[in-house]
Design an enzyme around this catalytic site. Structure first.
Site, PDB file in Angstrom:
ATOM      1  N   GLU A 194      28.451  13.198 -17.923  1.00  0.00           N
ATOM      2  CA  GLU A 194      29.396  13.999 -18.708  1.00  0.00           C
ATOM      3  C   GLU A 194      30.173  13.048 -19.629  1.00  0.00           C
ATOM      4  OE1 GLU A 194      30.609  17.754 -15.896  1.00  0.00           O
ATOM      5  OE2 GLU A 194      31.464  15.822 -15.350  1.00  0.00           O
TER       6      GLU A 194
ATOM      7  N   SER B 273      36.280  11.045 -12.069  1.00  0.00           N
ATOM      8  CA  SER B 273      35.677  12.353 -11.852  1.00  0.00           C
ATOM      9  C   SER B 273      36.743  13.435 -11.874  1.00  0.00           C
ATOM     10  CB  SER B 273      34.941  12.379 -10.516  1.00  0.00           C
ATOM     11  OG  SER B 273      35.799  11.955  -9.484  1.00  0.00           O
TER      12      SER B 273
ATOM     13  N   ASN C   9      31.864  19.079 -11.445  1.00  0.00           N
ATOM     14  CA  ASN C   9      32.673  19.059 -10.220  1.00  0.00           C
ATOM     15  C   ASN C   9      33.486  20.341 -10.044  1.00  0.00           C
ATOM     16  OD1 ASN C   9      31.655  16.626  -9.591  1.00  0.00           O
ATOM     17  ND2 ASN C   9      33.509  15.445  -9.962  1.00  0.00           N
TER      18      ASN C   9
ATOM     19  N   HIS D 276      31.215   9.988 -17.381  1.00  0.00           N
ATOM     20  CA  HIS D 276      31.209  10.327 -15.958  1.00  0.00           C
ATOM     21  C   HIS D 276      29.782  10.444 -15.422  1.00  0.00           C
ATOM     22  CE1 HIS D 276      31.911  13.429 -12.603  1.00  0.00           C
ATOM     23  NE2 HIS D 276      32.112  12.217 -12.136  1.00  0.00           N
TER      24      HIS D 276
HETATM   25  N1  CAA Z   1      20.889   4.955  -4.667  1.00  0.00           N
HETATM   26  C1  CAA Z   1      20.012   4.828  -5.688  1.00  0.00           C
HETATM   27  N2  CAA Z   1      18.897   5.544  -5.826  1.00  0.00           N
HETATM   28  C2  CAA Z   1      18.638   6.442  -4.866  1.00  0.00           C
HETATM   29  C3  CAA Z   1      19.488   6.635  -3.765  1.00  0.00           C
HETATM   30  C4  CAA Z   1      20.661   5.850  -3.697  1.00  0.00           C
HETATM   31  N3  CAA Z   1      21.564   5.979  -2.713  1.00  0.00           N
HETATM   32  N4  CAA Z   1      18.976   7.600  -2.975  1.00  0.00           N
HETATM   33  C5  CAA Z   1      17.832   7.976  -3.573  1.00  0.00           C
HETATM   34  N5  CAA Z   1      17.640   7.299  -4.701  1.00  0.00           N
HETATM   35  C6  CAA Z   1      16.527   7.438  -5.637  1.00  0.00           C
HETATM   36  C7  CAA Z   1      15.282   6.922  -5.012  1.00  0.00           C
HETATM   37  O1  CAA Z   1      15.102   5.539  -5.275  1.00  0.00           O
HETATM   38  C8  CAA Z   1      14.214   7.782  -5.671  1.00  0.00           C
HETATM   39  O2  CAA Z   1      13.861   7.252  -6.921  1.00  0.00           O
HETATM   40  P1  CAA Z   1      12.377   7.450  -7.482  1.00  0.00           P
HETATM   41  O3  CAA Z   1      12.140   8.917  -7.598  1.00  0.00           O
HETATM   42  O4  CAA Z   1      12.416   6.762  -8.818  1.00  0.00           O
HETATM   43  O5  CAA Z   1      11.492   6.829  -6.478  1.00  0.00           O
HETATM   44  C9  CAA Z   1      14.915   9.101  -5.932  1.00  0.00           C
HETATM   45  O6  CAA Z   1      16.316   8.826  -5.878  1.00  0.00           O
HETATM   46  C10 CAA Z   1      14.552  10.127  -4.927  1.00  0.00           C
HETATM   47  O7  CAA Z   1      14.860   9.571  -3.663  1.00  0.00           O
HETATM   48  P2  CAA Z   1      14.155   9.966  -2.307  1.00  0.00           P
HETATM   49  O8  CAA Z   1      12.738  10.379  -2.593  1.00  0.00           O
HETATM   50  O9  CAA Z   1      14.378   8.872  -1.319  1.00  0.00           O
HETATM   51  O10 CAA Z   1      15.030  11.145  -1.750  1.00  0.00           O
HETATM   52  P3  CAA Z   1      15.220  12.600  -2.284  1.00  0.00           P
HETATM   53  O11 CAA Z   1      14.049  13.099  -3.022  1.00  0.00           O
HETATM   54  O12 CAA Z   1      15.713  13.319  -1.101  1.00  0.00           O
HETATM   55  O13 CAA Z   1      16.405  12.474  -3.346  1.00  0.00           O
HETATM   56  C11 CAA Z   1      18.653  12.425  -3.994  1.00  0.00           C
HETATM   57  C12 CAA Z   1      17.619  11.898  -3.017  1.00  0.00           C
HETATM   58  C13 CAA Z   1      18.302  11.960  -5.392  1.00  0.00           C
HETATM   59  C14 CAA Z   1      20.002  11.852  -3.572  1.00  0.00           C
HETATM   60  C15 CAA Z   1      18.610  13.996  -3.933  1.00  0.00           C
HETATM   61  O14 CAA Z   1      18.780  14.417  -2.615  1.00  0.00           O
HETATM   62  C16 CAA Z   1      19.658  14.635  -4.775  1.00  0.00           C
HETATM   63  O15 CAA Z   1      19.492  14.811  -5.978  1.00  0.00           O
HETATM   64  N6  CAA Z   1      20.795  15.049  -4.155  1.00  0.00           N
HETATM   65  C17 CAA Z   1      21.895  15.657  -4.869  1.00  0.00           C
HETATM   66  C18 CAA Z   1      22.811  14.573  -5.371  1.00  0.00           C
HETATM   67  C19 CAA Z   1      23.980  15.149  -6.120  1.00  0.00           C
HETATM   68  O16 CAA Z   1      24.186  16.346  -6.221  1.00  0.00           O
HETATM   69  N7  CAA Z   1      24.803  14.246  -6.680  1.00  0.00           N
HETATM   70  C20 CAA Z   1      26.001  14.634  -7.371  1.00  0.00           C
HETATM   71  C21 CAA Z   1      27.159  14.337  -6.475  1.00  0.00           C
HETATM   72  S1  CAA Z   1      28.680  14.801  -7.245  1.00  0.00           S
HETATM   73  C22 CAA Z   1      29.074  13.471  -8.146  1.00  0.00           C
HETATM   74  O17 CAA Z   1      28.493  12.441  -8.125  1.00  0.00           O
HETATM   75  C23 CAA Z   1      30.238  13.665  -9.016  1.00  0.00           C
HETATM   76  C24 CAA Z   1      31.464  12.956  -8.613  1.00  0.00           C
HETATM   77  O18 CAA Z   1      32.320  12.841  -9.469  1.00  0.00           O
HETATM   78  C25 CAA Z   1      31.718  12.500  -7.264  1.00  0.00           C
END
Ligand code: CAA
Length: 321
Positions: free
Chosen positions: A191, A158, A229, A179
């Site tokens: 990405e 990342s 990021n 990514h």
């Molecule tokens: N692992 C796998 N799948 C997951 C999960 C996890 N830890 N948490 C949630 N999910 C899935 C669920 O299974 C669900 O799937 P379906 O829609 O197919 O049923 C879906 O995500 C939605 O989950 P929930 O309904 O339980 O919860 P939510 O609606 O609150 O969504 C979330 C959870 C998807 C995490 C949402 O809060 C979200 O999009 N958050 C932002 C995440 C984000 O910004 N990520 C980027 C981080 S930065 C990065 O990754 C870059 C790096 O280099 C570090």
């Protein structure tokens, strides 16, 4: 096809930045091959790392019908990664989105091992190890030693330079950043990062792989933090600093961004999800490579890390899990 080269948007120069422009940087990140004749079609993927990212990549690949091999350095990490995949697939079955037969078929497409030889015949290698250049170097050199010469090699980094990492493989032309975002099964974006010598065919193969596993790729230049990021982490940092200054409670800061900016989760909860150690490391890399103090991690990170509060993975971060 006319390839539009964007105006010079050089990273701010720092003496030791691995991103200083070489000739390869003048290639448009948007360029793609005209023909797909030489593009490798990925049917088997070898993923190094059974953590959040590696296991997530293996899960989506197996669910998409690809053969997937997940390796890590110890059986306990493999077991934890597999348990996470089984839990996610089990939830999908419970929700009626996946049949039990498809879950079993996906699990049947996953093999595991303790070194790269477990997937030497893979079409695509993705390293998803911790953000340590030494660990990644070891993995890339080992994989380059066993994979077919036409295999694509990729990193899920990342924050590290694709150009630097490409120097550890035999074919820089076949090396690319792929990514994913956390949690991998839920996040639609990938990405695809073009290194200084990555060919159009490799970019096309990487993008095709992303589409095959149900993701939407964007093509990005090898530049600190890539696109997401670079923009997302300063915002998380600002939330941590606001907490540190007592502007509002963690809950209120997150509620503010959820309800006031329609974020799916607040920035502090997101930092917990990514891991406070990883979040701080990404900010440090941005600060160093972009040469700009505005990316400097809030001092509050140190307090949390010193107390072993790493976020979700340790059970405690800005919230308790
Ligand atoms: N692992 C796998 N799948 C997951 C999960 C996890 N830890 N948490 C949630 N999910 C899935 C669920 O299974 C669900 O799937 P379906 O829609 O197919 O049923 C879906 O995500 C939605 O989950 P929930 O309904 O339980 O919860 P939510 O609606 O609150 O969504 C979330 C959870 C998807 C995490 C949402 O809060 C979200 O999009 N958050 C932002 C995440 C984000 O910004 N990520 C980027 C981080 S930065 C990065 O990754 C870059 C790096 O280099 C570090």
């Amino acid at each position: 096809m006319v390839v539009v080269t964007r105006p010079a948007t050089e990273p701010r120069p720092t003496p030791s930045s691995p991103y200083r422009r070489g000739p390869g940087f003048r290639v448009s990140p948007h360029a793609v091959a005209h023909s797909k004749e030489d593009v490798v079609k990925v049917q088997k993927v070898l993923v190094a790392g059974a953590g959040q990212m590696g296991a997530g990549i293996v899960q989506v690949a197996a669910q998409a019908g690809l053969q997937a091999v997940m390796i890590d350095i110890a059986d306990e990490f493999i077991a934890k990664g597999m348990a996470g995949i089984e839990k996610q697939l089990g939830r999908a079955v419970d929700k009626g989105r996946l049949s039990a037969a498809d879950r079993d078929a996906a699990l049947g497409r996953i093999a595991t091992g303790l070194d790269v030889s477990a997937g030497a015949d893979a079409d695509l290698f993705i390293e998803a190890a911790p953000e340590s250049i030494d660990i990644k170097r070891g993995l890339l050199e080992a994989a380059a030693g066993v994979l077919r010469p036409d295999a694509i090699m990729a990193t899920n980094t990342s924050s590290l330079s694709i150009g630097v990492l490409s120097s550890y493989v035999k074919s820089r032309a076949r090396f690319v950043g792929i990514h994913f975002f956390n949690p991998v099964p839920a996040m639609a974006l990938v990405e695809v990062v073009r290194g200084p010598e990555t060919t159009d065919e490799t970019v096309v193969a990487a993008r095709d792989f992303c589409v095959a596993v149900g993701k939407t790729p964007i093509t990005v230049k090898d530049s600190p933090g890539f696109v997401v990021n670079r923009i997302l982490f300063p915002m998380i940092n600002e939330a941590v600093q606001a907490l540190s200054e007592g502007v509002a409670s963690a809950d209120d800061i997150d509620t503010g961004l959820k309800l006031g900016a329609n974020f799916p989760m607040g920035p502090l909860a997101l930092a917990d999800l990514v891991g406070l150690d990883t979040t701080k490391a990404i900010l440090e890399t941005l600060e160093h490579d972009l040469g700009d103090a505005r990316y400097r991690p809030s001092a509050l990170f140190d307090e949390y890390l010193a107390a072993g509060k790493l976020g979700r993975k340790s059970g405690q971060g800005f919230y308790t899990y």
